[in-house]
Design a protein around this motif. Sequence first.
Motif, PDB file in Angstrom:
ATOM      1  N   ILE A   1      -5.840  60.503 -20.772  1.00  0.00           N
ATOM      2  CA  ILE A   1      -5.716  60.465 -22.223  1.00  0.00           C
ATOM      3  C   ILE A   1      -4.343  59.906 -22.588  1.00  0.00           C
ATOM      4  O   ILE A   1      -3.323  60.388 -22.107  1.00  0.00           O
ATOM      5  N   ASP A   2      -4.346  58.888 -23.433  1.00  0.00           N
ATOM      6  CA  ASP A   2      -3.104  58.301 -23.936  1.00  0.00           C
ATOM      7  C   ASP A   2      -2.635  59.144 -25.126  1.00  0.00           C
ATOM      8  O   ASP A   2      -3.359  59.268 -26.112  1.00  0.00           O
ATOM      9  N   PRO A   3      -1.427  59.737 -25.049  1.00  0.00           N
ATOM     10  CA  PRO A   3      -0.992  60.629 -26.132  1.00  0.00           C
ATOM     11  C   PRO A   3      -0.698  59.897 -27.451  1.00  0.00           C
ATOM     12  O   PRO A   3      -0.761  60.502 -28.514  1.00  0.00           O
ATOM     13  N   LEU A   4      -0.419  58.613 -27.392  1.00  0.00           N
ATOM     14  CA  LEU A   4      -0.124  57.865 -28.621  1.00  0.00           C
ATOM     15  C   LEU A   4      -1.376  57.655 -29.465  1.00  0.00           C
ATOM     16  O   LEU A   4      -1.337  57.779 -30.689  1.00  0.00           O
ATOM     17  N   THR A   5      -2.491  57.333 -28.809  1.00  0.00           N
ATOM     18  CA  THR A   5      -3.742  57.092 -29.534  1.00  0.00           C
ATOM     19  C   THR A   5      -4.673  58.296 -29.481  1.00  0.00           C
ATOM     20  O   THR A   5      -5.656  58.341 -30.214  1.00  0.00           O
ATOM     21  N   ASN A   6      -4.389  59.239 -28.597  1.00  0.00           N
ATOM     22  CA  ASN A   6      -5.227  60.428 -28.378  1.00  0.00           C
ATOM     23  C   ASN A   6      -6.650  60.034 -27.969  1.00  0.00           C
ATOM     24  O   ASN A   6      -7.610  60.698 -28.326  1.00  0.00           O
ATOM     25  N   ARG A   7      -6.751  58.952 -27.223  1.00  0.00           N
ATOM     26  CA  ARG A   7      -8.040  58.463 -26.725  1.00  0.00           C
ATOM     27  C   ARG A   7      -7.935  58.231 -25.220  1.00  0.00           C
ATOM     28  O   ARG A   7      -6.853  58.122 -24.665  1.00  0.00           O
ATOM     29  N   ALA A   8      -9.083  58.148 -24.601  1.00  0.00           N
ATOM     30  CA  ALA A   8      -9.119  57.899 -23.164  1.00  0.00           C
ATOM     31  C   ALA A   8      -8.633  56.478 -22.867  1.00  0.00           C
ATOM     32  O   ALA A   8      -8.982  55.536 -23.585  1.00  0.00           O
ATOM     33  N   ILE A   9      -7.844  56.365 -21.833  1.00  0.00           N
ATOM     34  CA  ILE A   9      -7.387  55.049 -21.371  1.00  0.00           C
ATOM     35  C   ILE A   9      -8.579  54.384 -20.698  1.00  0.00           C
ATOM     36  O   ILE A   9      -9.280  55.014 -19.902  1.00  0.00           O
ATOM     37  N   PRO A  10      -8.841  53.116 -21.000  1.00  0.00           N
ATOM     38  CA  PRO A  10      -9.997  52.443 -20.390  1.00  0.00           C
ATOM     39  C   PRO A  10      -9.953  52.505 -18.861  1.00  0.00           C
ATOM     40  O   PRO A  10      -8.886  52.390 -18.246  1.00  0.00           O
ATOM     41  N   ARG A  11     -11.113  52.701 -18.260  1.00  0.00           N
ATOM     42  CA  ARG A  11     -11.203  52.849 -16.808  1.00  0.00           C
ATOM     43  C   ARG A  11     -10.715  51.608 -16.077  1.00  0.00           C
ATOM     44  O   ARG A  11     -10.123  51.708 -15.017  1.00  0.00           O
ATOM     45  N   GLN A  12     -10.962  50.448 -16.644  1.00  0.00           N
ATOM     46  CA  GLN A  12     -10.498  49.216 -15.996  1.00  0.00           C
ATOM     47  C   GLN A  12      -8.970  49.166 -15.966  1.00  0.00           C
ATOM     48  O   GLN A  12      -8.377  48.714 -14.997  1.00  0.00           O
ATOM     49  N   ALA A  13      -8.343  49.639 -17.025  1.00  0.00           N
ATOM     50  CA  ALA A  13      -6.870  49.652 -17.069  1.00  0.00           C
ATOM     51  C   ALA A  13      -6.321  50.626 -16.029  1.00  0.00           C
ATOM     52  O   ALA A  13      -5.344  50.323 -15.339  1.00  0.00           O
ATOM     53  N   LEU A  14      -6.965  51.790 -15.893  1.00  0.00           N
ATOM     54  CA  LEU A  14      -6.545  52.749 -14.866  1.00  0.00           C
ATOM     55  C   LEU A  14      -6.716  52.165 -13.472  1.00  0.00           C
ATOM     56  O   LEU A  14      -5.872  52.337 -12.602  1.00  0.00           O
ATOM     57  N   PHE A  15      -7.836  51.488 -13.274  1.00  0.00           N
ATOM     58  CA  PHE A  15      -8.104  50.875 -11.974  1.00  0.00           C
ATOM     59  C   PHE A  15      -7.024  49.866 -11.624  1.00  0.00           C
ATOM     60  O   PHE A  15      -6.475  49.888 -10.526  1.00  0.00           O
ATOM     61  N   LYS A  16      -6.695  48.990 -12.560  1.00  0.00           N
ATOM     62  CA  LYS A  16      -5.657  47.983 -12.309  1.00  0.00           C
ATOM     63  C   LYS A  16      -4.314  48.631 -12.027  1.00  0.00           C
ATOM     64  O   LYS A  16      -3.547  48.163 -11.194  1.00  0.00           O
ATOM     65  N   LEU A  17      -4.048  49.736 -12.719  1.00  0.00           N
ATOM     66  CA  LEU A  17      -2.777  50.436 -12.562  1.00  0.00           C
ATOM     67  C   LEU A  17      -2.635  51.071 -11.180  1.00  0.00           C
ATOM     68  O   LEU A  17      -1.586  51.007 -10.551  1.00  0.00           O
ATOM     69  N   LEU A  18      -3.697  51.704 -10.702  1.00  0.00           N
ATOM     70  CA  LEU A  18      -3.609  52.502  -9.477  1.00  0.00           C
ATOM     71  C   LEU A  18      -4.014  51.770  -8.205  1.00  0.00           C
ATOM     72  O   LEU A  18      -3.558  52.118  -7.127  1.00  0.00           O
ATOM     73  N   ASP A  19      -4.882  50.773  -8.324  1.00  0.00           N
ATOM     74  CA  ASP A  19      -5.414  50.134  -7.118  1.00  0.00           C
ATOM     75  C   ASP A  19      -4.326  49.448  -6.297  1.00  0.00           C
ATOM     76  O   ASP A  19      -4.326  49.523  -5.076  1.00  0.00           O
ATOM     77  N   GLY A  20      -3.387  48.805  -6.939  1.00  0.00           N
ATOM     78  CA  GLY A  20      -2.326  48.116  -6.206  1.00  0.00           C
ATOM     79  C   GLY A  20      -1.308  49.059  -5.581  1.00  0.00           C
ATOM     80  O   GLY A  20      -0.550  48.671  -4.695  1.00  0.00           O
ATOM     81  N   LYS A  21      -1.280  50.301  -6.035  1.00  0.00           N
ATOM     82  CA  LYS A  21      -0.299  51.268  -5.550  1.00  0.00           C
ATOM     83  C   LYS A  21      -0.909  52.266  -4.562  1.00  0.00           C
ATOM     84  O   LYS A  21      -0.341  53.327  -4.316  1.00  0.00           O
ATOM     85  N   LEU A  22      -2.045  51.919  -4.002  1.00  0.00           N
ATOM     86  CA  LEU A  22      -2.753  52.823  -3.093  1.00  0.00           C
ATOM     87  C   LEU A  22      -1.923  53.256  -1.886  1.00  0.00           C
ATOM     88  O   LEU A  22      -1.910  54.443  -1.548  1.00  0.00           O
ATOM     89  N   PRO A  23      -1.176  52.366  -1.202  1.00  0.00           N
ATOM     90  CA  PRO A  23      -0.359  52.825  -0.066  1.00  0.00           C
ATOM     91  C   PRO A  23       0.709  53.850  -0.476  1.00  0.00           C
ATOM     92  O   PRO A  23       0.938  54.828   0.236  1.00  0.00           O
ATOM     93  N   ASP A  24       1.327  53.632  -1.617  1.00  0.00           N
ATOM     94  CA  ASP A  24       2.343  54.582  -2.090  1.00  0.00           C
ATOM     95  C   ASP A  24       1.720  55.927  -2.444  1.00  0.00           C
ATOM     96  O   ASP A  24       2.279  56.983  -2.148  1.00  0.00           O
TER      97      ASP A  24
END
Length: 154
Positions: free
Chosen positions: A66-89
Motif C-alpha cells: 500500500i502506497d501511503p501517499l495515495t492509500n492504494r495498492a501499488i501495481p503488481r507490475q511495479a512491485l515486480f520491477k522493483l524487487l526482481d532485479g534485487k533478488l540476490p540482495d
Amino acid sequence: MQVVVSNVPPTIVEENIEQLTGILESYIQDQYPGAKLIVESIGPRRFGDGFDQEEYTKSDLMVYAIDPLTNRAIPRQALFKLLDGKLPDINKESEPYLGEDGRIIEIRSPDILASVKKAAQAVGYTEGALLALAIVIFLCCIPAILIVTVTYNQ
C-alpha cells in the motif's frame, strides 16, 4: 505479487513472516517511502495448468503493498520491477530466516489472463448442468403461470 521460496515449507515461512516482510518492505520503501507490505496468503507452492498441484517443499507467498501517499495498492507490475532485479540482495538478507538451503527463487507478477482462464475453468460440468436445468425450469414456469392466469379468469 507472488514470491516463491525454495526448500522451505510454509510453516517456516509463517514463523519468520515478520522478518521476511520487513526485508521486502525495505526494498519497496526505497521507491515508495512509507509503503506497507501486506501478506495476502502463505501456502505450499502451486503449479500446473490450473495451479491445482501442490509441492510442500516450496512455499508461495502472496503479497501486496500500500502506497501511503495515495492509500492504494501499488501495481503488481511495479512491485515486480522493483524487487526482481534485487533478488540476490534479498536472498542474502533473508538467509538467516530461511535456513541454509532456503532461498527466494522467483518473484513474479501473476498474469491477469491466467487468473481469468482459471476462473473460466472453475465452472465444471456439474455446475453447468445445474445452471442449464435452472434456466429450463425458469423458462417452463413462465408459460405455466400464463396458463393458470388465463384459466383462472375464465
